[in-house]
Design a protein around this motif. Sequence first.
Motif, PDB file in Angstrom:
ATOM      1  N   GLN A  80       0.840  -1.203   0.000  1.00 10.34           N
ATOM      2  CA  GLN A  80       0.000   0.000   0.000  1.00 10.34           C
ATOM      3  C   GLN A  80       0.883   1.265   0.000  1.00 10.34           C
ATOM      4  O   GLN A  80       0.498   2.295  -0.553  1.00 10.34           O
ATOM      5  N   ASP A  81       2.078   1.155   0.592  1.00 10.79           N
ATOM      6  CA  ASP A  81       3.024   2.288   0.621  1.00 10.79           C
ATOM      7  C   ASP A  81       3.281   2.852  -0.776  1.00 10.79           C
ATOM      8  O   ASP A  81       3.520   4.053  -0.929  1.00 10.79           O
ATOM      9  N   SER A  82       3.265   1.983  -1.791  1.00  5.99           N
ATOM     10  CA  SER A  82       3.531   2.441  -3.178  1.00  5.99           C
ATOM     11  C   SER A  82       2.498   3.462  -3.620  1.00  5.99           C
ATOM     12  O   SER A  82       2.732   4.211  -4.563  1.00  5.99           O
ATOM     13  N   PHE A  83       1.343   3.471  -2.942  1.00  7.54           N
ATOM     14  CA  PHE A  83       0.245   4.336  -3.366  1.00  7.54           C
ATOM     15  C   PHE A  83       0.107   5.585  -2.493  1.00  7.54           C
ATOM     16  O   PHE A  83      -0.913   6.265  -2.549  1.00  7.54           O
ATOM     17  N   TYR A  84       1.153   5.892  -1.690  1.00  4.52           N
ATOM     18  CA  TYR A  84       1.140   7.174  -0.966  1.00  4.52           C
ATOM     19  C   TYR A  84       1.113   8.307  -1.986  1.00  4.52           C
ATOM     20  O   TYR A  84       1.827   8.258  -3.011  1.00  4.52           O
ATOM     21  N   TYR A  85       0.295   9.336  -1.723  1.00  2.00           N
ATOM     22  CA  TYR A  85       0.338  10.528  -2.577  1.00  2.00           C
ATOM     23  C   TYR A  85       1.699  11.195  -2.401  1.00  2.00           C
ATOM     24  O   TYR A  85       2.175  11.342  -1.265  1.00  2.00           O
ATOM     25  N   PRO A  86       2.338  11.621  -3.488  1.00  2.00           N
ATOM     26  CA  PRO A  86       3.592  12.375  -3.319  1.00  2.00           C
ATOM     27  C   PRO A  86       3.278  13.758  -2.743  1.00  2.00           C
ATOM     28  O   PRO A  86       2.223  14.315  -3.025  1.00  2.00           O
ATOM     29  N   LEU A  87       4.187  14.297  -1.912  1.00  2.00           N
ATOM     30  CA  LEU A  87       3.937  15.623  -1.335  1.00  2.00           C
ATOM     31  C   LEU A  87       4.450  16.707  -2.286  1.00  2.00           C
ATOM     32  O   LEU A  87       5.564  16.594  -2.816  1.00  2.00           O
ATOM     33  N   ASN A  88       3.667  17.764  -2.492  1.00  2.00           N
ATOM     34  CA  ASN A  88       4.141  18.896  -3.295  1.00  2.00           C
ATOM     35  C   ASN A  88       4.989  19.808  -2.390  1.00  2.00           C
ATOM     36  O   ASN A  88       5.080  19.590  -1.176  1.00  2.00           O
TER      37      ASN A  88
ATOM     38  N   GLU B 138      -7.834   5.234  -5.236  1.00  2.00           N
ATOM     39  CA  GLU B 138      -8.424   5.066  -6.583  1.00  2.00           C
ATOM     40  C   GLU B 138      -7.409   4.382  -7.509  1.00  2.00           C
ATOM     41  O   GLU B 138      -7.760   3.494  -8.286  1.00  2.00           O
ATOM     42  N   LEU B 139      -6.143   4.819  -7.406  1.00  2.00           N
ATOM     43  CA  LEU B 139      -5.101   4.226  -8.259  1.00  2.00           C
ATOM     44  C   LEU B 139      -4.879   2.754  -7.896  1.00  2.00           C
ATOM     45  O   LEU B 139      -4.757   1.901  -8.782  1.00  2.00           O
TER      46      LEU B 139
ATOM     47  N   CYS C 125      -5.428  -0.330 -10.500  1.00  2.00           N
ATOM     48  CA  CYS C 125      -4.352  -1.300 -10.794  1.00  2.00           C
ATOM     49  C   CYS C 125      -4.843  -2.725 -10.523  1.00  2.00           C
ATOM     50  O   CYS C 125      -4.615  -3.638 -11.330  1.00  2.00           O
ATOM     51  N   MET C 126      -5.526  -2.915  -9.395  1.00  2.00           N
ATOM     52  CA  MET C 126      -5.993  -4.260  -9.056  1.00  2.00           C
ATOM     53  C   MET C 126      -7.043  -4.756 -10.046  1.00  2.00           C
ATOM     54  O   MET C 126      -7.084  -5.923 -10.399  1.00  2.00           O
ATOM     55  N   GLU C 127      -7.892  -3.826 -10.485  1.00  2.00           N
ATOM     56  CA  GLU C 127      -8.920  -4.191 -11.462  1.00  2.00           C
ATOM     57  C   GLU C 127      -8.267  -4.730 -12.739  1.00  2.00           C
ATOM     58  O   GLU C 127      -8.660  -5.772 -13.280  1.00  2.00           O
ATOM     59  N   LYS C 128      -7.223  -4.011 -13.205  1.00  2.00           N
ATOM     60  CA  LYS C 128      -6.536  -4.444 -14.433  1.00  2.00           C
ATOM     61  C   LYS C 128      -5.843  -5.787 -14.219  1.00  2.00           C
ATOM     62  O   LYS C 128      -5.928  -6.683 -15.061  1.00  2.00           O
ATOM     63  N   LEU C 129      -5.156  -5.927 -13.075  1.00  2.00           N
ATOM     64  CA  LEU C 129      -4.441  -7.184 -12.807  1.00  2.00           C
ATOM     65  C   LEU C 129      -5.418  -8.357 -12.755  1.00  2.00           C
ATOM     66  O   LEU C 129      -5.135  -9.439 -13.275  1.00  2.00           O
ATOM     67  N   LYS C 130      -6.586  -8.114 -12.141  1.00  2.00           N
ATOM     68  CA  LYS C 130      -7.581  -9.194 -12.049  1.00  2.00           C
ATOM     69  C   LYS C 130      -8.091  -9.595 -13.423  1.00  2.00           C
ATOM     70  O   LYS C 130      -8.547 -10.707 -13.628  1.00  2.00           O
ATOM     71  N   HIS C 131      -8.038  -8.660 -14.377  1.00  2.00           N
ATOM     72  CA  HIS C 131      -8.488  -8.974 -15.731  1.00  2.00           C
ATOM     73  C   HIS C 131      -7.330  -9.348 -16.656  1.00  2.00           C
ATOM     74  O   HIS C 131      -7.459  -9.289 -17.871  1.00  2.00           O
ATOM     75  N   GLY C 132      -6.208  -9.690 -16.048  1.00  2.00           N
ATOM     76  CA  GLY C 132      -5.106 -10.232 -16.837  1.00  2.00           C
ATOM     77  C   GLY C 132      -4.217  -9.204 -17.508  1.00  2.00           C
ATOM     78  O   GLY C 132      -3.404  -9.546 -18.373  1.00  2.00           O
TER      79      GLY C 132
ATOM     80  N   ILE D  11      -4.832  -1.293   4.724  1.00  2.00           N
ATOM     81  CA  ILE D  11      -5.329  -2.045   3.562  1.00  2.00           C
ATOM     82  C   ILE D  11      -6.717  -2.651   3.838  1.00  2.00           C
ATOM     83  O   ILE D  11      -7.451  -2.974   2.897  1.00  2.00           O
ATOM     84  N   LEU D  12      -7.106  -2.780   5.116  1.00  2.00           N
ATOM     85  CA  LEU D  12      -8.451  -3.300   5.415  1.00  2.00           C
ATOM     86  C   LEU D  12      -9.449  -2.167   5.687  1.00  2.00           C
ATOM     87  O   LEU D  12     -10.585  -2.419   6.079  1.00  2.00           O
ATOM     88  N   HIS D  13      -9.017  -0.914   5.476  1.00  2.00           N
ATOM     89  CA  HIS D  13      -9.897   0.207   5.849  1.00  2.00           C
ATOM     90  C   HIS D  13     -11.015   0.442   4.830  1.00  2.00           C
ATOM     91  O   HIS D  13     -12.173   0.617   5.200  1.00  2.00           O
ATOM     92  N   ASP D  14     -10.672   0.454   3.539  1.00  2.00           N
ATOM     93  CA  ASP D  14     -11.647   0.841   2.507  1.00  2.00           C
ATOM     94  C   ASP D  14     -12.464  -0.377   2.065  1.00  2.00           C
ATOM     95  O   ASP D  14     -11.897  -1.398   1.657  1.00  2.00           O
TER      96      ASP D  14
END
Length: 276
Positions: free
Chosen positions: A56-64, A85-86, A90-97, A132-135
């Motif tokens: 989930q860390d990969s999906f941290y918003y970058p700070l401006n 959302e990102l 990503c997971m939606e695409k991976l699940k669809h191959g 990761i279990l929050h949303d």
Amino acid sequence: IKDHFSLQSNGPLSSTLPHKQPFVIGVAGGTASGKTTVCNMIISQLHDQRVVLVNQDSFYYPLNDEKLKKVHEYNFDHPDAFDTELLLSCMEKLKHGEAVSIPNYDFKSHKRTEQTRQMNPSDVFILEGILILHDPRVRALMNLKIFVDSDFDILVECIAMGLLIDTYYDILTTNHDNSFTSADSDVRLARRIQRDTVERGRNIENVLDQYARSVKPSFEEYILPSKKYADIIIPRGADNDVAIDLIVQHICTKLGQHDLCKIYSNVFVIFSTFQI
Ligand code: ADP
Ligand code: C5P
């Protein structure tokens, strides 16, 4: 079988193979509770399977630049710190191959690096992160939800007693008896201090200040309440060999059902071909 596969058939004469859905595991828990270590143990024991770890860390918003100036006020432990959302797309695409590019997050600069990580479809995905279990939309992707249990009561008690950081650090790093709390909690907070000072460019004051200001309140408000969604709660993290063994056995059983479905689908195709 119905849980993990969607049969894509246009009728009895169709020879379309079923679309195989990956088995998705969510692993949540407090900071430095051992989530990554537990995931790596599961992956190494699932050596016959294609397993991909998504942090989930990969999906941290970058700070401006504006947010960077006030980085000490930023709450990295709040659900809004993540681009969920990102993650979902990503997971939606991976699940669809489909393969996807996952951002690479740098804890020192609080930004994404230029390199991204290419992620390919796989049999098993492990989604790991504090929230990761929050949303509910992310939870809905998961076939198995795990919470690695942890607490950091020693810091809370030290702060409540007005102890100096030096005294607190002494308590953490020496092995003498104290009346504060269990050794487990000491070890876990010591791990975060050690990791963040060595790998994430922080000093001990930063780590303790951030912990009291945002890590602990968010743990109580968002992370701990997400434990109720877990199917399995692992006390003692990576030291709990029995729990990890049981989880691996469960995943293997479920993947066995995938294989069974593959056999059923082939029988279905043969049956359809005979009818033609
Ligand atoms: P998380 O992913 O929950 O933040 P990690 O698995 O990265 O936690 O662990 C944080 C640190 O603690 C790492 O340096 C890791 O090597 C260490 N660690 C985790 N579990 C154990 C354990 N059971 N025994 C010793 N060190 C551990
Ligand atoms: O690996 P771990 O689960 O500990 O990572 C999550 C932690 O990283 C959060 O508790 C958050 O406070 C911290 N973090 C940070 N700086 C960032 C991003 C996250 O200290 N830029």
